[in-house]
Design a protein around this motif. Sequence first.
Motif, short mmCIF file in Angstrom:
data_model
loop_
_atom_site.label_atom_id
_atom_site.label_comp_id
_atom_site.label_asym_id
_atom_site.label_seq_id
_atom_site.Cartn_x
_atom_site.Cartn_y
_atom_site.Cartn_z
N LEU A 137 0.91 -1.14 -0.09
CA LEU A 137 0.21 0.28 0.10
C LEU A 137 0.99 1.41 -0.33
CD1 LEU A 137 -3.19 1.30 0.15
CD2 LEU A 137 -2.76 1.15 2.96
N LEU A 138 2.02 1.05 1.01
CA LEU A 138 2.67 2.66 1.12
C LEU A 138 4.05 2.41 0.28
CD1 LEU A 138 4.04 2.76 4.96
CD2 LEU A 138 2.12 4.15 3.25
N SER A 139 4.03 1.71 -0.58
CA SER A 139 4.97 1.44 -2.00
C SER A 139 4.39 2.59 -2.98
CB SER A 139 5.66 0.34 -2.09
OG SER A 139 4.54 -0.53 -2.76
N LYS A 140 3.31 2.20 -3.54
CA LYS A 140 2.09 3.16 -4.48
C LYS A 140 2.72 5.10 -4.06
CE LYS A 140 -1.76 0.36 -4.77
NZ LYS A 140 -3.53 0.47 -4.01
N TYR A 141 3.36 4.83 -2.96
CA TYR A 141 3.65 6.64 -2.59
C TYR A 141 5.05 6.63 -2.57
CZ TYR A 141 -1.23 6.92 -1.38
OH TYR A 141 -2.65 6.63 -1.48
N LEU A 142 5.59 5.36 -1.56
CA LEU A 142 7.00 5.27 -1.58
C LEU A 142 7.56 4.34 -2.64
CD1 LEU A 142 7.59 6.66 2.08
CD2 LEU A 142 8.58 8.13 -0.11
N PRO A 143 7.80 4.69 -3.83
CA PRO A 143 8.34 3.10 -4.56
C PRO A 143 9.31 2.75 -3.75
CG PRO A 143 7.84 4.69 -6.04
CD PRO A 143 7.75 5.41 -4.71
N ALA A 144 10.65 3.55 -3.05
CA ALA A 144 11.65 2.64 -2.85
C ALA A 144 11.38 1.33 -1.65
CB ALA A 144 12.61 3.60 -2.32
N LEU A 145 9.57 1.62 -0.87
CA LEU A 145 9.92 0.35 0.17
C LEU A 145 8.90 -1.01 -0.73
CD1 LEU A 145 7.06 3.69 1.91
CD2 LEU A 145 9.95 2.34 3.16
N SER A 146 9.09 -0.69 -1.37
CA SER A 146 8.89 -2.26 -2.43
C SER A 146 9.78 -3.10 -1.47
CB SER A 146 8.57 -1.98 -3.77
OG SER A 146 9.27 -1.70 -4.99
N HIS A 147 10.89 -3.07 -1.74
CA HIS A 147 12.26 -3.39 -1.93
C HIS A 147 12.62 -4.26 -0.52
CE1 HIS A 147 13.82 -2.09 -5.42
NE2 HIS A 147 13.71 -0.76 -5.11
N LEU A 148 11.33 -3.68 0.45
CA LEU A 148 11.23 -3.74 2.04
C LEU A 148 10.70 -5.53 1.98
CD1 LEU A 148 10.47 -1.07 3.94
CD2 LEU A 148 12.82 -2.34 4.35
N LYS A 149 9.99 -5.86 1.07
CA LYS A 149 8.79 -7.05 1.06
C LYS A 149 9.87 -8.49 0.65
CE LYS A 149 4.90 -7.04 -1.29
NZ LYS A 149 4.28 -7.30 -2.83
N GLY A 150 11.15 -8.14 0.25
CA GLY A 150 11.74 -9.23 -0.02
C GLY A 150 12.26 -9.70 1.28
N VAL A 151 12.96 -8.00 1.98
CA VAL A 151 13.77 -8.65 3.43
C VAL A 151 13.01 -8.41 4.40
CG1 VAL A 151 14.78 -7.28 5.12
CG2 VAL A 151 15.03 -6.36 2.50
N MET A 152 11.17 -8.41 4.38
CA MET A 152 11.03 -9.11 5.23
C MET A 152 9.88 -10.34 4.94
SD MET A 152 7.94 -5.86 5.40
CE MET A 152 6.31 -6.22 6.05
N LYS A 153 9.69 -11.21 4.41
CA LYS A 153 9.92 -12.58 3.92
C LYS A 153 11.11 -13.26 3.93
CE LYS A 153 6.33 -12.26 0.12
NZ LYS A 153 6.15 -12.45 -1.15
N LEU A 154 12.31 -12.83 3.80
CA LEU A 154 13.34 -13.59 4.40
C LEU A 154 13.42 -14.68 6.39
CD1 LEU A 154 16.21 -12.00 3.35
CD2 LEU A 154 15.64 -13.47 2.58
N GLY A 155 12.97 -13.30 6.82
CA GLY A 155 12.60 -13.76 7.84
C GLY A 155 11.23 -14.13 8.80
N THR A 156 10.23 -14.37 6.90
CA THR A 156 9.20 -15.04 7.85
C THR A 156 8.21 -16.31 6.89
OG1 THR A 156 7.19 -13.53 6.46
CG2 THR A 156 8.01 -13.05 8.32
N THR A 157 9.20 -16.66 5.64
CA THR A 157 9.20 -18.08 5.42
C THR A 157 10.03 -18.70 5.14
OG1 THR A 157 9.89 -16.92 2.77
CG2 THR A 157 7.16 -16.18 3.45
N GLY A 158 9.51 -20.24 4.57
CA GLY A 158 11.00 -21.11 4.40
C GLY A 158 11.18 -21.01 3.18
N VAL A 159 12.77 -21.91 3.16
CA VAL A 159 12.87 -22.65 1.80
C VAL A 159 12.05 -22.98 0.71
CG1 VAL A 159 14.99 -22.07 2.96
CG2 VAL A 159 13.55 -24.18 2.33
N ALA A 160 11.86 -22.99 -0.12
CA ALA A 160 11.32 -23.19 -1.70
C ALA A 160 9.97 -23.01 -1.16
CB ALA A 160 11.08 -24.96 -1.19
N ALA A 161 9.98 -21.73 -1.50
CA ALA A 161 8.16 -20.65 -1.59
C ALA A 161 7.28 -21.47 -0.36
CB ALA A 161 7.71 -21.01 -2.87
N GLN A 162 7.83 -22.66 0.62
CA GLN A 162 6.47 -23.18 1.78
C GLN A 162 6.61 -21.97 2.94
OE1 GLN A 162 6.07 -25.83 1.30
NE2 GLN A 162 7.54 -27.66 0.24
#
Length: 301
Positions: free
Chosen positions: A73-98
């Motif tokens: 939602l916020l990346s619509k106004y601050l596109p640079a924030l979209s890179h945070l999604k990948g960082v957040m998923k590093l600590g919340t999801t397992g390997v192999a898209a699990q």
Amino acid sequence: SHWIFYLLYFALSTVYALSITSIALFAIKRTESNAPPSKTEVPLSSEEPQSIRLVAWFLLVFTMIHATWLITLLSKYLPALSHLKGVMKLGTTGVAAQSLLSGYLQPSVFGVLLLASLALFLQKRVYLAILLAVISATFHTSLMLHVGILIGAYILALVMEKEFGTAVKIGLLTLVLLSPIAFYILKNFIFSDSPEVHSTAHIINVTIRQPHHTLIAMWFSIKSCLKLAIVVLGIVLSRRCRPLFFVLLVCTLTVVLLTLLQWITGSLSLAILFPWRSSAWLVPLSTGLVLFHFVVWFENT
């Protein structure tokens, strides 16, 4: 009515958050009680309001790292924030898209019961812990192997504590409770077709339908190494909480060894079992341990 799906997903998400909070709090308290007198004490032992405040701060931070929708939602106004999604998923999801939690309700979400099982095991409620683990495999049979790995770690931890009687009892109980699921899998997926059909189905499933889950060459990357690093850090931080440390260490080593075995042998049958799926609960739990230690450190500074 469709609202029941939202209610159920909310309930499972709550179990996920509270289980990780309970495990992290248990580990912190054990760390405090085992720390040498010269070490600075964490504030969990002083006053109850401080403990509540720490838990509140942790839940706030832990919730935020799961709020990828907010970043979208916020990346619509601050596109640079979209890179945070990948960082957040590093600590919340397992390997192999699990992952345990995804964008919608599906059987794999019941994997959160593995975390609830571990939280109960640490509280010495071993029989309820076994029951919840088995329930997760009842809803999602792909968790069968990982329920076995987790309960196997429980048994080894009990043996290390010389609780041999309890170890034998939960081992037998696990065999009894998992046998109907094993029978279902054997009847419907192993012996339901000829060997030729069965082999062809494996090839289609592994190479066409879900290679992002089953082929190591497809999912292994630097991100996988970073996720493993998070798990290793979580294990290190739990070293003074002996039962948690032992369970995390056994589960992680088992997953790594099975993954290497699948890579070396190229076994499609082993790939279908997703031996790396335990990372779906190991990664977020380890992230929770890291964040809780950070919150405690921040409170002390």
